[in-house]
Design a protein around this motif. Sequence first.
Motif, PDB file in Angstrom:
ATOM      1  N   ALA A  33       0.720  -1.169   0.040  1.00 13.53           N
ATOM      2  CA  ALA A  33       0.109  -0.208  -0.044  1.00 13.53           C
ATOM      3  C   ALA A  33       0.769   1.200  -0.134  1.00 13.53           C
ATOM      4  O   ALA A  33       2.082   1.111   0.319  1.00 13.53           O
ATOM      5  N   SER A  34       0.266   2.249  -0.482  1.00 13.00           N
ATOM      6  CA  SER A  34       1.008   3.461  -0.300  1.00 13.00           C
ATOM      7  C   SER A  34       0.210   4.771   0.055  1.00 13.00           C
ATOM      8  O   SER A  34      -1.145   4.511  -0.096  1.00 13.00           O
ATOM      9  N   SER A  35       0.697   5.827   0.403  1.00 17.28           N
ATOM     10  CA  SER A  35      -0.098   6.995   0.954  1.00 17.28           C
ATOM     11  C   SER A  35       0.726   8.252   0.556  1.00 17.28           C
ATOM     12  O   SER A  35       1.838   8.323   0.505  1.00 17.28           O
ATOM     13  N   GLU A  36      -0.009   9.437   0.545  1.00 18.58           N
ATOM     14  CA  GLU A  36       0.647  10.678   0.095  1.00 18.58           C
ATOM     15  C   GLU A  36       1.389  10.951   1.395  1.00 18.58           C
ATOM     16  O   GLU A  36       2.486  11.599   1.235  1.00 18.58           O
ATOM     17  N   ALA A  37       0.768  10.842   2.453  1.00 18.80           N
ATOM     18  CA  ALA A  37       1.343  11.425   3.665  1.00 18.80           C
ATOM     19  C   ALA A  37       2.595  10.606   4.067  1.00 18.80           C
ATOM     20  O   ALA A  37       2.587   9.325   3.661  1.00 18.80           O
ATOM     21  N   SER A  38       3.456  10.957   5.165  1.00 12.85           N
ATOM     22  CA  SER A  38       4.648  10.171   5.336  1.00 12.85           C
ATOM     23  C   SER A  38       4.292   9.301   6.468  1.00 12.85           C
ATOM     24  O   SER A  38       5.110   8.376   7.119  1.00 12.85           O
ATOM     25  N   ARG A  39       2.924   9.047   7.116  1.00 10.59           N
ATOM     26  CA  ARG A  39       2.624   8.289   7.953  1.00 10.59           C
ATOM     27  C   ARG A  39       1.046   8.121   8.004  1.00 10.59           C
ATOM     28  O   ARG A  39       0.356   8.796   7.135  1.00 10.59           O
ATOM     29  N   PRO A  40       0.380   7.151   8.716  1.00  9.93           N
ATOM     30  CA  PRO A  40      -1.124   6.952   8.300  1.00  9.93           C
ATOM     31  C   PRO A  40      -1.647   8.169   8.932  1.00  9.93           C
ATOM     32  O   PRO A  40      -1.408   8.741   9.990  1.00  9.93           O
ATOM     33  N   ASP A  41      -2.405   8.696   8.131  1.00  9.60           N
ATOM     34  CA  ASP A  41      -3.145  10.172   8.419  1.00  9.60           C
ATOM     35  C   ASP A  41      -4.617  10.132   7.943  1.00  9.60           C
ATOM     36  O   ASP A  41      -4.875   9.524   7.021  1.00  9.60           O
ATOM     37  N   ARG A  42      -5.254  10.909   8.743  1.00  8.32           N
ATOM     38  CA  ARG A  42      -6.820  10.808   8.609  1.00  8.32           C
ATOM     39  C   ARG A  42      -7.157  11.430   7.332  1.00  8.32           C
ATOM     40  O   ARG A  42      -8.330  11.241   6.771  1.00  8.32           O
ATOM     41  N   GLY A  43      -6.368  12.173   6.580  1.00  8.14           N
ATOM     42  CA  GLY A  43      -6.891  12.892   5.340  1.00  8.14           C
ATOM     43  C   GLY A  43      -6.037  12.394   4.443  1.00  8.14           C
ATOM     44  O   GLY A  43      -6.288  12.786   3.160  1.00  8.14           O
ATOM     45  N   SER A  44      -5.334  11.174   4.386  1.00  6.39           N
ATOM     46  CA  SER A  44      -4.666  10.629   3.446  1.00  6.39           C
ATOM     47  C   SER A  44      -4.857   9.047   3.484  1.00  6.39           C
ATOM     48  O   SER A  44      -3.798   8.512   4.107  1.00  6.39           O
ATOM     49  N   PRO A  45      -5.759   8.664   2.692  1.00 10.57           N
ATOM     50  CA  PRO A  45      -5.959   7.012   2.870  1.00 10.57           C
ATOM     51  C   PRO A  45      -4.827   6.397   2.263  1.00 10.57           C
ATOM     52  O   PRO A  45      -4.168   6.855   1.350  1.00 10.57           O
ATOM     53  N   LEU A  46      -4.889   4.988   2.506  1.00 12.54           N
ATOM     54  CA  LEU A  46      -4.055   4.158   1.803  1.00 12.54           C
ATOM     55  C   LEU A  46      -4.639   3.532   0.475  1.00 12.54           C
ATOM     56  O   LEU A  46      -5.529   3.490   0.310  1.00 12.54           O
TER      57      LEU A  46
END
Lengths: 116, 115
Positions: free
Chosen positions: A92-105
Amino acid sequence: NAGVTQTPKFQVLKTGQSMTLQCAQDMNHNSMYWYRQDPGMGLRLIYYSASEGTTDKGEVPNGYNVSRLNKREFSLRLESAAPSQTSVYFCASSEASRPDRGSPLHFGNGTRLTVT
Amino acid sequence: GDSVTQMEGPVTLSEEAFLTINCTYTATGYPSLFWYVQYPGEGLQLLLKATKADDKGSNKGFEATYRKETTSFHLEKGSVQVSDSAVYFCALISVFSGGYNKLIFGAGTRLAVHP
């Protein structure tokens, strides 16, 4: 736009063999993750990479190694496969550098691995 | 530690029936809550989310309300279709003051909808 691409889709290994699961994303995302999915256990985090050049252990890292080759690619290696590693593996990947409420996986379609 | 508990499946329904999939959570910090869906042979996709108490997330006819008093985030749909057959995962992100975020998934609930 392919999103997250995983290869191979299926693999059968004998105990003790090694292999590398490949993952690539084309969304310019910062963080990438490897999960395993087992019946009744949901998804468990193996390793993650917050950004290019960094990797960290998740919940179940034993028996695995990872490489964040560049911003796009994040590989998972099994050095000596064991039957307990039979599972479905998701990258999986995400725009944020860590799990973030505004940046889903965003997930790939998975690799089904069987170790005999 | 933080955790997510979902109702066990499979849930089997006829088309146009009402759906509820229960999800409760335990968390320190200030969690955000999510539902992901996994269609056969595919990876997980975000279905909906809620980031604070009393928020309602909605998408594709599905809804879930963040209930802090009951620590719940139940998924509902008024009229299911065969195409809704999938595995549904409840998840949370705990946000801590030190900046460490953790994403935790429930075990998943399989839904089968028959014509």
